[in-house]
Design an enzyme around this catalytic site. Structure first.
Site, PDB file in Angstrom:
ATOM      1  N   CYS A   1       0.830  -1.191   0.000  1.00 28.47           N
ATOM      2  CA  CYS A   1       0.000   0.000   0.000  1.00 28.47           C
ATOM      3  C   CYS A   1       0.869   1.246   0.000  1.00 28.47           C
ATOM      4  O   CYS A   1       2.086   1.166   0.130  1.00 28.47           O
ATOM      5  CB  CYS A   1      -0.901   0.007   1.225  1.00 28.47           C
ATOM      6  SG  CYS A   1       0.060   0.063   2.731  1.00 28.47           S
TER       7      CYS A   1
ATOM      8  N   ASP B   1       5.919 -35.369 -12.799  1.00 27.89           N
ATOM      9  CA  ASP B   1       6.818 -35.936 -11.814  1.00 27.89           C
ATOM     10  C   ASP B   1       5.971 -36.059 -10.553  1.00 27.89           C
ATOM     11  O   ASP B   1       4.946 -35.407 -10.436  1.00 27.89           O
ATOM     12  CB  ASP B   1       7.985 -34.954 -11.612  1.00 27.89           C
ATOM     13  CG  ASP B   1       8.830 -35.325 -10.435  1.00 27.89           C
ATOM     14  OD1 ASP B   1       9.141 -36.518 -10.322  1.00 27.89           O
ATOM     15  OD2 ASP B   1       9.176 -34.442  -9.650  1.00 27.89           O
TER      16      ASP B   1
END
Lengths: 55, 735
Positions: free
Chosen positions: B29, B435
């Protein structure tokens, strides 16, 4: 049509001024942090600094 | 932690001041900017601190005699931000330079296009009652603006076309450059001959539109590159190096062969090497996919990426390539990379088809008009008008426009592209190979029986676990909701941690340490850790868990008609339950890197196009051999470097998103190519017949360009399915 003799150069000069201003702002890095610039303007704590010639 | 931190690798010196770039986590922010910059500038010695909010990077300059690099990072930590030093890559600086150059060209082209168009519109609307002198004056003025502007702003295209011609190849920039040069040259000759029509405006508008596309493309690529750079900095490992009897914390990138390092429990091995002393267990799951740990004693080879599990070790760094596994992986990688045929991008394929056709059409027009008895001047003008109107504005925008929108959509889905043509290749796949370890399963082990434990005990165990560096404790700590460590926690080496919570002693560690009889551990990769507090005791089982949405994502991929396989380096006994859980019938375990490649080559020989998803070091050659490859952000460094894209977060959904978005993008690319073809089919006959006035050329060109761009925007429009941005993305620099 003689009016063109000075109107056309004037129009071109204005356009070139705009182009030069853009190229300058690009070189000065004003487009490096677009999101930050939008937020920095909300920060008014730098007002005091400015009066003392701050960054 | 009173250890020295050596960051000299990242600091650049200039006349007594030092400069360092940092990737900052958790900037979200406007207040963060002030907190960080203001906080740093208050420290004596800091000269300048500037936070770039767009890419979440902080540049700090300080006077060297007053401050050290480690102080800056410590100061930031005090303010509440984790900062990671960061070596600006050469490639990034070059890209920034290229971007500025493109924007300058764009600005010049835009200025020229607007002014020339202003003059052209006056000519078109006044052509009936405009005197010849005024028209010539306007045309000469246009020439004076357009010629220098085109020479400046056209360079990206001219240079690329020239390179292609020198390499005896054709790309889209060849017809673009030819079209622009022909249009300007012909207009100049026509202007000198007091003609009614000049095409300066078409040439400039063409350059402007194309530069818009190219600049956007480049901006998108830079943005993803910046995020990838931040993530790399966040992930970068530090090593504890012995320097003259002292332990100094150094970035892994600064390690040299021969350095002696200290490895504490829970540390990731920062470089390849051999164990000098100590005994421990090593978790190789990131290297070989094996989930069972192996014993490490003096003389054992260990690889970067493994985790030291239980004991403290000292190791010596050895030159890369001496370890047998690394050796094999690098040899296989080299072979796979050289064997990979260069993928010809859709745009280049279109250019190869298109350029000869356009030039033949222009030539035929010339011959046709001459044969029909037209003057040489009229025939040439008409032929060039054909060149101008077919100048592939829409065609050259058709693919980049989609590319920009698609990589933006991928970015939001948490997929960061490494390779520019990955989207096109992703769209062609028919087989997905996964994998297992770290890809289908989470990269780090989790508490398996969390749901069955009393929530209050689990929360206390997790808070206590925050005080320990042991990998099992780290798994327990992930269950904590509040990340507040217990005060006064004491770690007993090889046993566990204990602390006083609510007036009673709490212990976390080996079952015996917590007063529970030790159970026999099996080799199935399941570990147990116990927790006791105020007379209550529980056993927590820790093991690799599948990614939370793995089953859903796998099902969705199958529903798209893709074949799914698992090729794992782990034992078959560990692969079988996961394959069964996900419903993947085709799986193999216990494969070494060469066998993985062999399996992929066998499929490729059958004409399959394979997407390989993997993270281990042993997957790197397989990733390079596949048609296109993805890896999670937790993957080993070499592996990530060879993947075409990296995905963030804990979920497997980005794999599905990547496939979906790429398929969408490819469909729209093809649609755009058809739109451009239809445009040409309509415009070319008009030009051949000699009706292509500058007004018609301008309207047709801008119309078709806008059409393909609007069509490209549809990639992002589709339901924001699972486009919830991953947590890592928010901290690493997403908008």
């Amino acid at each position: 049509m003689n009016v063109l003799v000075y109107l056309v150069p004037m129009a071109l000069a204005l356009g070139l001024t705009g182009l030069a201003a853009f190229l300058w702002s690009l070189r000065a890095g004003q487009y490096e942090d677009m999101d930050g610039a939008a937020l920095r303007i909300l920060d008014n704590d730098d007002m005091g600094d400015n009066t003392q010639g701050g960054r | 932690m009173a250890e020295t931190l050596d960051l000299s690798l990242f600091v650049r010196h200039h006349e007594g001041t030092a400069h360092m770039d940092l990737a900052v986590e958790g900037v979200g922010c406007a207040a963060c900017i002030r907190k960080i910059e203001g906080g740093l500038k208050r420290i004596p010695g800091v000269v300048e601190a500037r936070l770039n909010f767009t890419n979440r990077r902080l540049a700090v300059d300080w006077r060297e005699d007053e401050l050290a690099a480690a102080d800056v990072i410590a100061a930031l930590e005090d303010i509440g931000y984790q900062a990671h030093p960061f070596e600006p890559e050469r490639a990034e600086a070059e890209e920034a330079q290229h971007m500025r150059w493109l924007v300058k060209c764009l600005a010049v082209a835009g200025f020229a296009a607007m002014n020339v168009m202003l003059l052209s519109v006056s000519v078109w609307s006044g052509n009936l009652d405009m005197s010849q002198e005024t028209r010539d004056f306007f045309h000469w003025l246009s020439a004076m603006i357009a010629l220098p502007a085109a020479a400046y702003a056209g360079r990206p295209f001219f240079q690329s076309a020239w390179r292609a011609i020198k390499a005896r190849a054709l790309n889209m920039d060849v017809p673009i450059s030819l079209g622009v040069i022909a249009a300007l040259g012909m207009s100049l000759v026509e202007t000198a001959g007091h003609a009614h029509h000049a095409y300066f405006d078409s040439a400039m508008m063409l350059l402007f539109f194309l530069l818009c596309g190219r600049t956007l493309d480049h901006a998108m690529r830079r943005k993803t590159r910046a995020v990838a750079g931040n993530l790399a900095a966040l992930k970068a490992d530090f090593a504890h190096r012995f320097e003259a009897g002292e332990v100094v914390r150094v970035p892994a990138a600064a390690l040299r062969s021969g350095d002696r390092l200290l490895l504490r429990p829970g540390d990731r091995v920062p470089a390849d090497g051999v164990v000098l002393s100590g005994t421990s267990e090593i978790d190789d799951s990131l290297v070989t996919g094996e989930t069972a740990r192996r014993a490490a004693v003096a003389g054992a080879a260990i690889h970067a990426g493994s985790v030291n599990f239980s004991g403290t070790l000292t190791m010596r760094v050895t030159a890369a390539g001496t370890g047998t596994l690394i050796d094999e992986v690098e040899r296989l990688l080299e072979k796979a990379v050289t064997a990979k045929s260069r993928y010809v991008r859709l745009a280049d394929r279109a250019a190869r088809l298109y350029a000869p056709m356009v030039h033949a059409t222009a030539a035929l027009t010339l011959v046709g008009w001459l044969a029909a008895g037209a003057s040489a001047h009229d025939a040439i003008v008409t032929a060039i008008a054909v060149l101008i109107i077919t100048c592939p504005c829409a065609l050259a925008l058709a693919i980049p426009a989609v590319q920009v929108v698609a990589s933006g959509a991928l970015f939001r889905a948490g997929v960061i592209l490494n390779a520019g043509d990955a989207i096109e290749r992703l769209a062609e796949i028919d087989t997905v190979i996964f994998d297992k370890t770290g890809t289908l399963t989470l990269p780090e082990p989790r508490v398996d029986n969390a749901a069955k434990l009393p929530p209050d005990l689990l929360e206390r165990a997790a808070r206590l676990a925050l005080s320990s560096r042991h990998p099992l404790a780290a798994a327990v700590a992930r269950e904590a909701r509040a990340r507040i460590p217990c005060e006064g926690a004491i770690e007993e080496a090889g046993q566990g941690v204990r602390a006083m919570i609510d007036g009673a002693e709490a212990r976390l560690g080996k079952p015996a340490f917590c007063g529970i009889p030790d159970e026999a551990q099996d080799a199935s990769g399941v570990s147990t850790i116990a927790f006791s507090h105020a007379g209550r005791a529980v056993t927590l089982t820790v093991q690799q868990k599948t990614r939370p949405d793995a089953a859903g994502t796998v099902a969705a991929l199958r529903a798209r008609g893709l074949d799914l396989l698992i090729l794992s380096g782990d034992r078959p006994a560990a692969v079988a339950p996961i394959a069964a859980h996900l419903g993947i019938a085709d799986w193999r375990g216990g494969l070494n890197p060469a066998e993985k490649i062999a399996a992929i080559e066998a499929l490729k020989a059958k004409g399959r196009r394979i997407l390989m998803v993997g993270d281990g070091l042993n997957d790197a050659p397989a990733l390079a051999a596949a048609h296109v490859s993805l890896s999670p952000i937790s993957a080993a460094d070499i592996t990530q470097a060879h993947a075409d894209a990296v995905f963030l977060g804990e979920r497997l959904a980005p794999v599905l998103d990547a496939v979906t978005i790429a398929a969408d993008a490819r469909r729209l690319m093809q649609q755009n190519l058809w739109l451009a073809a239809i445009y040409n089919a309509v415009a070319v006959p008009v030009a051949i017949l000699g009706y292509a006035t500058p007004l018609i050329a301008a309207a047709a060109m801008s119309g078709s360009s806008i059409l393909v761009t609007l069509n490209a925007l549809r990639v992002g429009v589709r339901k924001g399915s699972s486009a919830e941005p991953a947590g890592a993305l928010a901290t690493a620099g997403a908008p």
